[in-house]
Design a protein around this motif. Structure first.
Motif, PDB file in Angstrom:
ATOM      1  N   MET A   1       0.842  -1.186   0.000  1.00 17.62           N
ATOM      2  CA  MET A   1       0.000   0.000   0.000  1.00 17.62           C
ATOM      3  C   MET A   1       0.890   1.253   0.000  1.00 17.62           C
ATOM      4  SD  MET A   1      -3.046   0.913   2.673  1.00 17.62           S
ATOM      5  CE  MET A   1      -3.509  -0.797   2.779  1.00 17.62           C
ATOM      6  N   ASN A   2       0.599   2.206  -0.871  1.00 17.23           N
ATOM      7  CA  ASN A   2       1.393   3.428  -0.926  1.00 17.23           C
ATOM      8  C   ASN A   2       0.957   4.402   0.158  1.00 17.23           C
ATOM      9  OD1 ASN A   2       2.563   2.442  -3.252  1.00 17.23           O
ATOM     10  ND2 ASN A   2       0.865   3.233  -4.485  1.00 17.23           N
ATOM     11  N   LYS A   3       1.945   5.015   0.784  1.00 18.71           N
ATOM     12  CA  LYS A   3       1.607   6.051   1.759  1.00 18.71           C
ATOM     13  C   LYS A   3       1.612   7.391   1.047  1.00 18.71           C
ATOM     14  CE  LYS A   3       2.956   4.373   6.250  1.00 18.71           C
ATOM     15  NZ  LYS A   3       3.645   4.685   7.507  1.00 18.71           N
ATOM     16  N   PRO A   4       0.571   8.206   1.255  1.00 20.11           N
ATOM     17  CA  PRO A   4       0.648   9.564   0.717  1.00 20.11           C
ATOM     18  C   PRO A   4       1.836  10.279   1.349  1.00 20.11           C
ATOM     19  CG  PRO A   4      -1.553   9.105   1.605  1.00 20.11           C
ATOM     20  CD  PRO A   4      -0.670   7.973   2.005  1.00 20.11           C
ATOM     21  N   ALA A   5       2.363  11.272   0.638  1.00 17.73           N
ATOM     22  CA  ALA A   5       3.513  12.010   1.161  1.00 17.73           C
ATOM     23  C   ALA A   5       3.214  12.570   2.543  1.00 17.73           C
ATOM     24  CB  ALA A   5       3.869  13.141   0.205  1.00 17.73           C
ATOM     25  N   SER A   6       2.007  13.024   2.731  1.00 17.63           N
ATOM     26  CA  SER A   6       1.560  13.412   4.068  1.00 17.63           C
ATOM     27  C   SER A   6       0.101  12.988   4.146  1.00 17.63           C
ATOM     28  CB  SER A   6       1.701  14.910   4.269  1.00 17.63           C
ATOM     29  OG  SER A   6       0.944  15.584   3.304  1.00 17.63           O
ATOM     30  N   PRO A   7      -0.424  12.797   5.344  1.00 22.11           N
ATOM     31  CA  PRO A   7      -1.835  12.414   5.421  1.00 22.11           C
ATOM     32  C   PRO A   7      -2.718  13.408   4.679  1.00 22.11           C
ATOM     33  CG  PRO A   7      -0.785  12.180   7.559  1.00 22.11           C
ATOM     34  CD  PRO A   7       0.209  12.866   6.663  1.00 22.11           C
ATOM     35  N   LEU A   8      -3.721  12.894   3.992  1.00 23.95           N
ATOM     36  CA  LEU A   8      -4.602  13.750   3.190  1.00 23.95           C
ATOM     37  C   LEU A   8      -5.876  14.030   3.967  1.00 23.95           C
ATOM     38  CD1 LEU A   8      -4.169  11.758  -0.138  1.00 23.95           C
ATOM     39  CD2 LEU A   8      -3.060  13.914   0.482  1.00 23.95           C
ATOM     40  N   GLU A   9      -6.265  15.275   4.031  1.00 23.40           N
ATOM     41  CA  GLU A   9      -7.483  15.651   4.750  1.00 23.40           C
ATOM     42  C   GLU A   9      -8.693  15.073   4.017  1.00 23.40           C
ATOM     43  OE1 GLU A   9      -7.724  17.215   7.771  1.00 23.40           O
ATOM     44  OE2 GLU A   9      -5.549  16.921   7.756  1.00 23.40           O
ATOM     45  N   ALA A  10      -9.547  14.379   4.754  1.00 23.76           N
ATOM     46  CA  ALA A  10     -10.693  13.708   4.129  1.00 23.76           C
ATOM     47  C   ALA A  10     -11.655  14.697   3.494  1.00 23.76           C
ATOM     48  CB  ALA A  10     -11.417  12.858   5.177  1.00 23.76           C
ATOM     49  N   ALA A  11     -11.788  15.863   4.097  1.00 24.67           N
ATOM     50  CA  ALA A  11     -12.763  16.836   3.583  1.00 24.67           C
ATOM     51  C   ALA A  11     -12.452  17.258   2.154  1.00 24.67           C
ATOM     52  CB  ALA A  11     -12.813  18.058   4.486  1.00 24.67           C
ATOM     53  N   ALA A  12     -11.172  17.116   1.755  1.00 20.24           N
ATOM     54  CA  ALA A  12     -10.806  17.482   0.391  1.00 20.24           C
ATOM     55  C   ALA A  12     -11.060  16.340  -0.591  1.00 20.24           C
ATOM     56  CB  ALA A  12      -9.334  17.890   0.349  1.00 20.24           C
ATOM     57  N   LEU A  13     -11.347  15.159  -0.066  1.00 21.22           N
ATOM     58  CA  LEU A  13     -11.466  13.976  -0.913  1.00 21.22           C
ATOM     59  C   LEU A  13     -12.896  13.475  -1.041  1.00 21.22           C
ATOM     60  CD1 LEU A  13      -8.473  12.033   0.680  1.00 21.22           C
ATOM     61  CD2 LEU A  13      -8.444  13.352  -1.434  1.00 21.22           C
ATOM     62  N   LEU A  14     -13.756  13.906  -0.137  1.00 20.10           N
ATOM     63  CA  LEU A  14     -15.113  13.372  -0.069  1.00 20.10           C
ATOM     64  C   LEU A  14     -16.143  14.431  -0.451  1.00 20.10           C
ATOM     65  CD1 LEU A  14     -14.910  11.523   3.367  1.00 20.10           C
ATOM     66  CD2 LEU A  14     -15.325  10.432   1.166  1.00 20.10           C
ATOM     67  N   PRO A  15     -17.291  13.997  -0.975  1.00 22.17           N
ATOM     68  CA  PRO A  15     -18.385  14.959  -1.149  1.00 22.17           C
ATOM     69  C   PRO A  15     -18.987  15.360   0.195  1.00 22.17           C
ATOM     70  CG  PRO A  15     -19.104  12.754  -1.751  1.00 22.17           C
ATOM     71  CD  PRO A  15     -17.633  12.659  -1.458  1.00 22.17           C
ATOM     72  N   HIS A  16     -18.805  14.542   1.210  1.00 31.81           N
ATOM     73  CA  HIS A  16     -19.344  14.849   2.539  1.00 31.81           C
ATOM     74  C   HIS A  16     -18.655  16.091   3.095  1.00 31.81           C
ATOM     75  CE1 HIS A  16     -19.530  10.572   1.742  1.00 31.81           C
ATOM     76  NE2 HIS A  16     -20.483  10.427   2.620  1.00 31.81           N
ATOM     77  N   LYS A  17     -19.427  16.976   3.642  1.00 34.87           N
ATOM     78  CA  LYS A  17     -18.854  18.193   4.211  1.00 34.87           C
ATOM     79  C   LYS A  17     -19.408  18.400   5.617  1.00 34.87           C
ATOM     80  CE  LYS A  17     -16.478  19.347   0.586  1.00 34.87           C
ATOM     81  NZ  LYS A  17     -15.764  18.110   0.358  1.00 34.87           N
ATOM     82  N   SER A  18     -18.850  19.393   6.269  1.00 39.77           N
ATOM     83  CA  SER A  18     -19.339  19.797   7.569  1.00 39.77           C
ATOM     84  C   SER A  18     -19.370  18.600   8.527  1.00 39.77           C
ATOM     85  CB  SER A  18     -20.719  20.459   7.392  1.00 39.77           C
ATOM     86  OG  SER A  18     -21.125  21.080   8.568  1.00 39.77           O
ATOM     87  N   ARG A  19     -20.434  18.469   9.341  1.00 38.14           N
ATOM     88  CA  ARG A  19     -20.450  17.421  10.377  1.00 38.14           C
ATOM     89  C   ARG A  19     -20.497  16.018   9.786  1.00 38.14           C
ATOM     90  NH1 ARG A  19     -24.652  17.514  14.666  1.00 38.14           N
ATOM     91  NH2 ARG A  19     -23.043  16.514  15.908  1.00 38.14           N
ATOM     92  N   MET A  20     -21.024  15.874   8.580  1.00 41.05           N
ATOM     93  CA  MET A  20     -21.138  14.528   8.015  1.00 41.05           C
ATOM     94  C   MET A  20     -19.841  14.020   7.394  1.00 41.05           C
ATOM     95  SD  MET A  20     -23.745  12.773   8.722  1.00 41.05           S
ATOM     96  CE  MET A  20     -23.591  11.460   7.512  1.00 41.05           C
TER      97      MET A  20
END
Lengths: 86, 295
Positions: free
Chosen positions: B1-20
């Motif tokens: 499994m490849n590790k991202p160079a640094s952990p990636l913030e989920a909010a930038a990767l998902l359509p889910h925003k805010s509390r969800m």
């Protein structure tokens, strides 16, 4: 494993995995219309038979032609027998 | 499994925003596997008032990890739209609680015609502690971006500007329970011949729509499971697993969600088969197990 044993195991796996208890599994049964399966079940079916029979199905386009239980039996038999003779 | 160079913030990767957006970041990712981290800080939407995470929350964490895995491959400025389609053999082994840090691992085990099957495991992790107890595991399928037509058909843009401030402190379970509509006294489940029935309507300001999804409010799959669990077993029993669950159609704000739950077993361990309809159309079907409290 004989062909009949493979068919029996296929049916048992279907009943257990997809909660088909009480349904009569006839060779001519249509997977979608008669047994209530759908496209979501298809991907699970691939995984189920790969694991149950140690065969590789992956994205084999032939699986898209499977309509009836008999089609499914023949497909699994073909894959299992091909593995045996490989 | 490849590790991202640094952990990636989920909010930038998902359509889910805010509390969800329930996971915090993606720690590792490849085309067929991902590891994400979730922090159950006070106020996290999956936490109940007693500080425990609702057991259904494990499912949402796994689904969002799968979605984030696809988000890594999306173009800059867009996010993935993978949508939870079904669940199989989900087993809940231990509780998660406030301040826990959870590690969610997903592995692709099959793909067919734009439907992806993944296995997931969720562990609790603690700083300086090597032991990571397994809390939950199971399988899920998701419609992936290759299935764009199917996903597009499920979405229905909504222009309504919604104020979620009234529910900002609610956990998802409590927010769902407040949407029960049947009978006075909030006795939302009625029993007839062993079949329990319940009804729910989700207003536009339902906390579960807060970021799920922006401009496209859809009742989260786990909210539908919470409805079924609530109808079948009330408040005291505890969900222990989901044998099978299929989401057949999205549920939108103000649609009437009806649950018919058939409970089997009379001992402490019981199972339930539930069928859900939205405005009269089948929207979900599931079989789950639960444990009655000790008396």
């Amino acid at each position: 494993m004989t062909n009949q044993e493979i068919i029996t195991q296929t049916n048992e796996a279907l009943v257990q995995e997809f909660e088909l208890e009480g349904l009569e599994l006839k060779p001519e049964s249509l997977l979608y219309e008669d047994l209530g399966l759908d496209s979501l079940d298809s991907v699970d079916m691939v995984i189920l038979f790969e694991q149950s029979f140690d065969i590789k199905i992956g994205k084999d386009p032939d699986i898209l032609a499977i309509k009836t239980l008999n089609d499914l039996h023949n497909y699994v038999l073909g894959k299992v027998n091909a593995r045996k003779s490989a | 499994m490849n590790k991202p160079a640094s952990p990636l913030e989920a909010a930038a990767l998902l359509p889910h925003k805010s509390r969800m957006c329930c996971i915090r970041r993606l720690l590792e990712c490849s085309e067929v596997a991902a590891v994400a981290e979730a922090e159950l800080r006070p106020g996290h939407i999956l936490l109940n008032a007693d500080g425990l995470m609702d057991p259904c929350g494990f499912i949402e964490l796994a689904a969002q990890t799968a979605g984030a895995m696809y988000g890594v491959g999306s173009a800059v400025g867009s996010v993935s739209l993978a949508m939870l389609a079904s669940l199989q053999k989900v087993t809940i082994l231990h509780d998660a609680r406030v301040n826990d840090v959870l590690r969610i691992t997903v592995n692709v085990i099959g793909e067919l015609e734009g439907i992806l099957s993944l296995q997931f495991m969720i562990h609790r992790q603690a700083a300086g502690v090597a032991d990571r107890p397994l809390l939950a595991q199971g399988r899920l399928t998701a419609y992936i971006p290759e299935n764009a037509a199917r996903i597009a058909a499920m979405l229905q843009p909504c222009d309504t500007e919604t104020d979620f401030s009234a529910g900002r402190n609610l956990g998802l379970k409590e927010a769902v329970w407040r949407c029960a509509i049947d009978a006075p006294g909030r006795q939302d489940a009625t029993q007839t011949d062993g079949v329990l029935a319940g009804g729910f309507v989700f207003p536009y300001d339902f906390a579960g729509f807060d970021g799920h999804f922006p401009g496209n409010p859809i009742v989260p799959g786990i909210a539908q499971i919470i409805c079924a669990v609530r109808t079948a077993m009330g408040s005291a029993a505890k969900l222990t697993g989901v044998k099978r669950c299929k989401f057949l159609r999205p549920v939108r704000p103000l649609e009437e969600l009806r649950v018919r739950a058939e409970v089997n077993g009379a001992g402490r361990e019981r199972s339930c088969h539930a069928r859900l309809t939205a405005n009269g159309e089948s929207c979900a079907e599931m079989t789950f197990t639960f444990e009655m409290p000790l008396v």
